[in-house]
Design a protein around this motif. Structure first.
Motif, mmCIF file in Angstrom:
data_model
loop_
_atom_site.group_PDB
_atom_site.id
_atom_site.type_symbol
_atom_site.label_atom_id
_atom_site.label_comp_id
_atom_site.label_asym_id
_atom_site.label_seq_id
_atom_site.Cartn_x
_atom_site.Cartn_y
_atom_site.Cartn_z
ATOM 1 N N ALA A 131 0.828 -1.206 0.000
ATOM 2 C CA ALA A 131 0.000 0.000 0.000
ATOM 3 C C ALA A 131 0.860 1.253 0.000
ATOM 4 O O ALA A 131 0.577 2.225 -0.710
ATOM 5 N N ARG A 132 1.935 1.251 0.785
ATOM 6 C CA ARG A 132 2.831 2.416 0.842
ATOM 7 C C ARG A 132 3.564 2.613 -0.482
ATOM 8 O O ARG A 132 3.950 3.732 -0.828
ATOM 9 N N SER A 133 3.746 1.534 -1.242
ATOM 10 C CA SER A 133 4.435 1.634 -2.536
ATOM 11 C C SER A 133 3.508 2.136 -3.639
ATOM 12 O O SER A 133 3.965 2.383 -4.763
ATOM 13 N N GLY A 134 2.225 2.253 -3.329
ATOM 14 C CA GLY A 134 1.269 2.771 -4.298
ATOM 15 C C GLY A 134 0.350 1.732 -4.910
ATOM 16 O O GLY A 134 -0.513 2.058 -5.728
ATOM 17 N N ALA A 135 0.512 0.476 -4.557
ATOM 18 C CA ALA A 135 -0.357 -0.572 -5.089
ATOM 19 C C ALA A 135 -1.762 -0.432 -4.517
ATOM 20 O O ALA A 135 -1.946 -0.022 -3.371
ATOM 21 N N THR A 136 -2.764 -0.760 -5.317
ATOM 22 C CA THR A 136 -4.143 -0.736 -4.848
ATOM 23 C C THR A 136 -4.675 -2.159 -4.727
ATOM 24 O O THR A 136 -4.171 -3.086 -5.371
ATOM 25 N N ALA A 137 -5.700 -2.310 -3.916
ATOM 26 C CA ALA A 137 -6.290 -3.638 -3.717
ATOM 27 C C ALA A 137 -6.864 -4.183 -5.015
ATOM 28 O O ALA A 137 -6.725 -5.377 -5.318
ATOM 29 N N ASN A 138 -7.505 -3.323 -5.806
ATOM 30 C CA ASN A 138 -8.100 -3.792 -7.051
ATOM 31 C C ASN A 138 -7.048 -4.255 -8.051
ATOM 32 O O ASN A 138 -7.281 -5.210 -8.807
ATOM 33 N N GLN A 139 -5.898 -3.601 -8.064
ATOM 34 C CA GLN A 139 -4.810 -4.052 -8.935
ATOM 35 C C GLN A 139 -4.353 -5.457 -8.556
ATOM 36 O O GLN A 139 -4.144 -6.309 -9.426
ATOM 37 N N ILE A 140 -4.209 -5.695 -7.261
ATOM 38 C CA ILE A 140 -3.781 -7.011 -6.797
ATOM 39 C C ILE A 140 -4.848 -8.057 -7.094
ATOM 40 O O ILE A 140 -4.538 -9.199 -7.479
ATOM 41 N N THR A 141 -6.119 -7.676 -6.953
ATOM 42 C CA THR A 141 -7.205 -8.596 -7.288
ATOM 43 C C THR A 141 -7.146 -8.997 -8.755
ATOM 44 O O THR A 141 -7.326 -10.175 -9.099
ATOM 45 N N MET A 142 -6.882 -8.039 -9.629
ATOM 46 C CA MET A 142 -6.804 -8.330 -11.053
ATOM 47 C C MET A 142 -5.603 -9.223 -11.384
ATOM 48 O O MET A 142 -5.703 -10.121 -12.226
ATOM 49 N N VAL A 143 -4.474 -8.959 -10.726
ATOM 50 C CA VAL A 143 -3.306 -9.825 -10.922
ATOM 51 C C VAL A 143 -3.635 -11.244 -10.476
ATOM 52 O O VAL A 143 -3.297 -12.228 -11.150
ATOM 53 N N GLY A 144 -4.317 -11.354 -9.341
ATOM 54 C CA GLY A 144 -4.725 -12.670 -8.851
ATOM 55 C C GLY A 144 -5.638 -13.380 -9.833
ATOM 56 O O GLY A 144 -5.531 -14.602 -10.026
ATOM 57 N N PHE A 145 -6.536 -12.623 -10.472
ATOM 58 C CA PHE A 145 -7.417 -13.229 -11.470
ATOM 59 C C PHE A 145 -6.608 -13.743 -12.660
ATOM 60 O O PHE A 145 -6.898 -14.803 -13.219
ATOM 61 N N GLY A 146 -5.574 -13.000 -13.030
ATOM 62 C CA GLY A 146 -4.687 -13.474 -14.088
ATOM 63 C C GLY A 146 -4.024 -14.790 -13.722
ATOM 64 O O GLY A 146 -3.906 -15.699 -14.558
ATOM 65 N N PHE A 147 -3.606 -14.912 -12.450
ATOM 66 C CA PHE A 147 -3.021 -16.169 -11.994
ATOM 67 C C PHE A 147 -4.053 -17.298 -12.015
ATOM 68 O O PHE A 147 -3.708 -18.459 -12.275
ATOM 69 N N ALA A 148 -5.321 -16.978 -11.747
ATOM 70 C CA ALA A 148 -6.374 -17.997 -11.791
ATOM 71 C C ALA A 148 -6.523 -18.545 -13.203
ATOM 72 O O ALA A 148 -6.646 -19.764 -13.410
ATOM 73 N N ILE A 149 -6.517 -17.649 -14.193
ATOM 74 C CA ILE A 149 -6.615 -18.084 -15.590
ATOM 75 C C ILE A 149 -5.402 -18.930 -15.958
ATOM 76 O O ILE A 149 -5.517 -19.961 -16.635
ATOM 77 N N ALA A 150 -4.230 -18.483 -15.512
ATOM 78 C CA ALA A 150 -3.003 -19.235 -15.797
ATOM 79 C C ALA A 150 -3.043 -20.610 -15.152
ATOM 80 O O ALA A 150 -2.584 -21.603 -15.752
ATOM 81 N N ALA A 151 -3.587 -20.695 -13.938
ATOM 82 C CA ALA A 151 -3.685 -21.979 -13.245
ATOM 83 C C ALA A 151 -4.563 -22.948 -14.027
ATOM 84 O O ALA A 151 -4.211 -24.119 -14.229
ATOM 85 N N ALA A 152 -5.715 -22.458 -14.474
ATOM 86 C CA ALA A 152 -6.627 -23.321 -15.230
ATOM 87 C C ALA A 152 -5.988 -23.784 -16.536
ATOM 88 O O ALA A 152 -6.070 -24.963 -16.905
ATOM 89 N N GLY A 153 -5.341 -22.856 -17.230
ATOM 90 C CA GLY A 153 -4.700 -23.225 -18.475
ATOM 91 C C GLY A 153 -3.578 -24.231 -18.282
ATOM 92 O O GLY A 153 -3.434 -25.186 -19.058
ATOM 93 N N ALA A 154 -2.795 -24.028 -17.233
ATOM 94 C CA ALA A 154 -1.680 -24.944 -16.964
ATOM 95 C C ALA A 154 -2.185 -26.330 -16.602
ATOM 96 O O ALA A 154 -1.650 -27.345 -17.063
ATOM 97 N N ILE A 155 -3.223 -26.403 -15.773
ATOM 98 C CA ILE A 155 -3.773 -27.701 -15.379
ATOM 99 C C ILE A 155 -4.320 -28.440 -16.597
ATOM 100 O O ILE A 155 -4.125 -29.649 -16.755
ATOM 101 N N ALA A 156 -5.005 -27.711 -17.457
ATOM 102 C CA ALA A 156 -5.663 -28.339 -18.611
ATOM 103 C C ALA A 156 -4.682 -28.769 -19.679
ATOM 104 O O ALA A 156 -4.851 -29.845 -20.282
ATOM 105 N N TRP A 157 -3.638 -27.966 -19.938
ATOM 106 C CA TRP A 157 -2.835 -28.216 -21.135
ATOM 107 C C TRP A 157 -1.333 -28.375 -20.906
ATOM 108 O O TRP A 157 -0.607 -28.737 -21.817
ATOM 109 N N VAL A 158 -0.866 -28.098 -19.686
ATOM 110 C CA VAL A 158 0.564 -28.249 -19.414
ATOM 111 C C VAL A 158 0.808 -29.358 -18.394
ATOM 112 O O VAL A 158 1.474 -30.351 -18.671
ATOM 113 N N GLY A 159 0.244 -29.185 -17.211
ATOM 114 C CA GLY A 159 0.400 -30.188 -16.164
ATOM 115 C C GLY A 159 -0.036 -29.629 -14.833
ATOM 116 O O GLY A 159 0.179 -28.447 -14.550
ATOM 117 N N PRO A 160 -0.681 -30.444 -13.991
ATOM 118 C CA PRO A 160 -1.197 -29.969 -12.710
ATOM 119 C C PRO A 160 -0.120 -29.406 -11.774
ATOM 120 O O PRO A 160 -0.400 -28.457 -11.028
#
Length: 205
Positions: free
Chosen positions: A22-51
């Protein structure tokens, strides 16, 4: 079921790191969006790369899910932040079973469908009660400071993440794990409905 106990262990380091972000300027919504990106990456990796590769992104998603709340408590919580947090959580919870179904449709499709049904039942019991609790001014902080009323149950976030991690470590056991946890989720949904009925009857609305 274990979320309230886990909070005492995970909250202090999350709050410390969240304060720094927070002191570095990051916002909660930015972190939420990054987390959503990781969720998509997780699903893609499980489906087509490896669990096992997917497990890395599952853990990163959960780290972001804890950090966005910590940052929000420093910068100030917003309705938009609370909305994005819960919606993307449910997107994530649904994406992992679907990913396993794509990885091996013949073996995993039906267990994944059963698990998604149980998530649907449990989530509807959870969210519908949150709406009624807000309407009646009910509050709780047993699972930490939340943007909506968090009605506990047998199957909560901690148990679900443990399940996903185990699935990634033991993908051959997905059908057994999915059916077993689906049963737990259905029981949890039933318990939440009973609690909600009792509470709403006793609380004027």
């Amino acid at each position: 079921m274990f979320d309230a106990r886990l909070r005492t262990l995970i909250d202090p380091p999350l709050e410390m790191l969240g304060s720094r972000l927070a002191r570095s300027g990051a916002t909660a919504n930015q972190i939420t969006m990054v987390g959503f990106g990781f969720a998509i990456a997780a699903a893609g990796a499980i489906a087509w790369v490896g669990p096992l590769f997917g497990l890395l992104f599952v853990l990163l998603n959960r780290l972001c899910d804890g950090l966005d709340g910590a940052v929000a408590r420093v910068n100030g919580k917003t309705d938009l932040g609370g909305y994005l947090d819960i919606v993307f959580d449910f997107f994530f919870y649904g994406s992992v079973p679907i990913a396993f179904a794509f990885a091996d449709p013949g073996r995993n499709a039906l267990p994944a469908a059963a698990l998604l049904f149980s998530f649907y039942a449990n989530g509807s019991a959870f969210l519908a009660y949150a709406i009624m609790a807000e309407k009646r001014g009910l509050e709780t902080d047993k699972q930490g400071s939340k943007s909506l009323y968090y009605l506990g149950g047998l199957a909560e976030g901690g148990e679900t993440i443990a399940l996903f991690c185990l699935m990634c470590l033991w993908p051959a056991g997905f059908p057994v794990l999915a059916y077993s946890f689906a049963a737990v989720c259905v029981l949890s949904a039933g318990a939440r409905v009973i609690i909600a009925v009792r509470t709403l009857r006793e609380t004027p609305g």
